[in-house]
Scaffold this motif. Structure first.
Motif: not given
Length: 173
Positions: A41-42, A46-48, A149-157
């Motif tokens: 996510v911008r 930055s692009l991520g 697919e999700k744009k952001t992954l939390k630690l667990e993901e």
């Protein structure tokens, strides 16, 4: 559904590989820092980014000239180089730009007064990062796909995707 040009889609995929490279190699090197999340996510131009749970001040205190501190510093530099190298492997060529923040952080980690030692240290970490990106490539691809697919992954993901790709790589070999 949001329309995205072919160029924008390629840029987003490249960013996903870049951030996946940082996160996977850092995790593979068992850095003391766990990513609280990985995103494409911008934000702030930055692009991520990979957001770590450790603060910069704590990192600076840990990165000292003890053997443990040197190991942490080396691993962090390898992880920082890995983003651009994973992006380059995906693209088939070295990208232009998008790595300035990474190189700035590497420069902060590399504090030799002798410029030749600085160059040598950076060159060795860069070569190590190339090897780590190749070693963890299936996991980088899996995390990049999950980011797209999700744009952001939390630690667990992130752990779930990483572990699934690792298990698949082990069972196929």
């Amino acid at each position: 559904m949001v329309f995205m040009s072919e160029r924008e889609l390629k840029r987003l995929k490249a960013a996903a590989y870049h951030e996946a490279g940082h996160a996977v190699v850092g995790w593979g090197l068992k850095l003391q820092v766990r990513p609280s999340h990985v995103t494409i996510v911008r934000e702030d131009g930055s692009l991520g980014h990979v957001e770590h749970s450790r603060t910069r001040a704590r990192r600076e205190n840990m990165v000292c000239l003890t053997p443990h501190g040197q190991s942490v510093r080396d691993s962090e530099a390898i992880s920082l180089f890995a983003g651009r190298l994973a992006q380059a492997k995906f693209l088939g060529h070295m990208p232009r730009g998008g790595h300035e923040s990474d190189y700035h952080q590497i420069a902060e980690l590399c504090y030799y007064e002798d410029h030749e030692m600085q160059r040598l240290w950076c060159s060795l970490r860069y070569l190590e990062a190339q090897g780590q990106v190749n070693r963890w490539w299936p996991e980088v691809e899996a995390v990049a796909a999950a980011l797209l697919e999700k744009k952001t992954l939390k630690l667990e993901e992130f752990i779930s995707v990483f572990s699934g790709a690792l298990a698949a790589a082990i069972s196929s070999s």
